[in-house]
Write a protein that holds these residues in place. Structure first.
Motif, PDB file in Angstrom:
ATOM      1  N   GLY A  52       0.796  -1.225   0.000  1.00  0.00           N
ATOM      2  CA  GLY A  52       0.000   0.000   0.000  1.00  0.00           C
ATOM      3  C   GLY A  52       0.822   1.265   0.000  1.00  0.00           C
ATOM      4  N   ARG A  53       2.075   1.157   0.437  1.00  0.00           N
ATOM      5  CA  ARG A  53       2.955   2.338   0.472  1.00  0.00           C
ATOM      6  C   ARG A  53       4.349   1.912   0.041  1.00  0.00           C
ATOM      7  N   GLU A  54       4.687   2.221  -1.198  1.00  0.00           N
ATOM      8  CA  GLU A  54       5.923   1.735  -1.808  1.00  0.00           C
ATOM      9  C   GLU A  54       7.184   2.185  -1.073  1.00  0.00           C
ATOM     10  N   GLY A  55       7.145   3.335  -0.407  1.00  0.00           N
ATOM     11  CA  GLY A  55       8.363   3.870   0.188  1.00  0.00           C
ATOM     12  C   GLY A  55       8.705   3.334   1.566  1.00  0.00           C
ATOM     13  N   ILE A  56       7.811   2.567   2.177  1.00  0.00           N
ATOM     14  CA  ILE A  56       8.006   2.127   3.555  1.00  0.00           C
ATOM     15  C   ILE A  56       9.023   0.995   3.650  1.00  0.00           C
ATOM     16  N   ILE A  57       9.895   1.090   4.666  1.00  0.00           N
ATOM     17  CA  ILE A  57      10.794  -0.001   5.030  1.00  0.00           C
ATOM     18  C   ILE A  57      10.195  -0.661   6.265  1.00  0.00           C
ATOM     19  N   SER A 111       6.214  -9.120  -5.585  1.00  0.00           N
ATOM     20  CA  SER A 111       6.642  -7.728  -5.609  1.00  0.00           C
ATOM     21  C   SER A 111       8.101  -7.661  -5.160  1.00  0.00           C
ATOM     22  N   VAL A 112       8.994  -7.414  -6.117  1.00  0.00           N
ATOM     23  CA  VAL A 112      10.418  -7.340  -5.791  1.00  0.00           C
ATOM     24  C   VAL A 112      10.664  -6.238  -4.768  1.00  0.00           C
ATOM     25  N   SER A 113       9.959  -5.129  -4.936  1.00  0.00           N
ATOM     26  CA  SER A 113      10.108  -4.017  -4.011  1.00  0.00           C
ATOM     27  C   SER A 113       9.714  -4.410  -2.597  1.00  0.00           C
TER      28      SER A 113
END
Length: 315
Positions: free
Chosen positions: A107-112, A135-137
């Protein structure tokens, strides 16, 4: 709108009044035992190792994937996650089979996302679920590790640098065992605290006497201004009312037949735990949901406690 989309939009709402439900339950003679004082001292299940073993067995039994139910409502109920800055660090405590991790990562691509659990079996299920997302990310941003935070505390590499000298009392684990699956170069150094801690249906699985330490550990790893996002079972939830009298092991504490436990929170208990740890209350309320049983058509009254708590910023 698809069924899954409808569930995501409508799952958490004010379907009924909690005070009216509480009054109805208290008037039912067959349910009054839930609110009676409890003084019996139970010692046979206090060992933390037994708790971990029970959850290992639980996740081993539910390893087929049918038990997995993605919590699609999370970013709607906690919009702070959806709007946070890129590379924000989230610690998910008690990640279980990944039902919270996956919607956050997708839901949030930037989260670690750092995710811990006391059960090796749970971590394996979570890794499988995230990997299966293709999802590789998400896979690269997911860092699971084994930890029973209520007994040993969090590993020191999670600590907020500003707070670690004065308030962090976590037990340091070597990076090879505490940071399984993560980048080893990063694990050798402290990450300087996290922006969010999610405590979703986790605190209720702990013995009541471990909860104050658990909340303080969450406070310690948050950066100043960071937030604790909380959701757990509330008093008068359908699950609570299904327990038999002999399953009570404390006031609003119950032991399941599989050896796992469950506690049911009132708002005052959550408020007391978080304020004692130093948190500022942002939101705290009951979520009262009518959930339909698809097999028999009956409506189940679910009660959850929803809360957001902030660590004070530095002066």
């Amino acid at each position: 709108m698809s069924r899954k989309q409808w569930e995501a939009e409508s799952y958490h709402s004010k379907d009924f009044d909690w005070n009216e439900l509480r009054e109805e339950v208290e008037k039912n003679p067959s349910l009054q035992f839930h609110f009676l004082p409890f003084s019996e001292v139970v010692t046979q299940i206090e060992d933390a190792q037994l708790d971990s073993e029970a959850w290992d067995q639980f996740h081993a039994r539910h390893s087929t994937g049918k038990f997995f139910k993605e919590r699609r409502y999370l970013l709607k109920e906690f919009p702070e996650l959806a709007s946070c800055k890129d590379e924000s660090k989230v610690l998910e405590v008690g990640c279980g089979n990944g039902s919270t991790a996956l919607p956050i990562l997708c839901g949030r691509e930037g989260i670690i996302l750092y995710a811990c659990d006391c059960s090796n079996e749970a971590l394996e299920r979570a890794k499988e679920i995230v990997t299966a997302s293709n999802s590789v990310s998400a896979i690269h941003r997911f860092h699971p590790f084994l930890c029973d935070f209520s007994t040993t505390g969090f590993p020191l590499w999670l600590a907020c640098n500003t707070c670690s000298d004065s308030s962090f009392h976590g037990h340091h684990l070597g990076f090879s065992e505490a940071y399984a699956g993560a980048n080893l170069d990063e694990a050798r150094s402290c990450i300087g605290g996290v922006d969010f801690v999610t405590l979703i249906f986790t605190l209720s699985a702990l013995p009541l006497d471990r909860m104050p330490k658990a909340i303080k550990e969450c406070f310690a790893v948050l950066k100043p201004g960071g937030m604790l996002l909380f959701r757990d079972y509330g008093v008068c939830d359908m699950t609570m009312l299904r327990f038999d009298p002999q399953q009570r092991i404390g006031y609003r504490e119950y032991l399941r037949s599989d050896g796992t436990r469950s506690y049911f929170f009132c708002l005052d208990t959550v408020r007391s735990l978080t304020s004692a740890a130093g948190f500022i209350e942002v939101e705290l309320e009951y979520c009262c949901v009518n959930a339909a049983n698809q097999q028999n058509g009956k409506v189940m009254k679910r009660v959850f406690v929803h809360g957001k708590f902030q660590k004070p910023t530095l002066n």
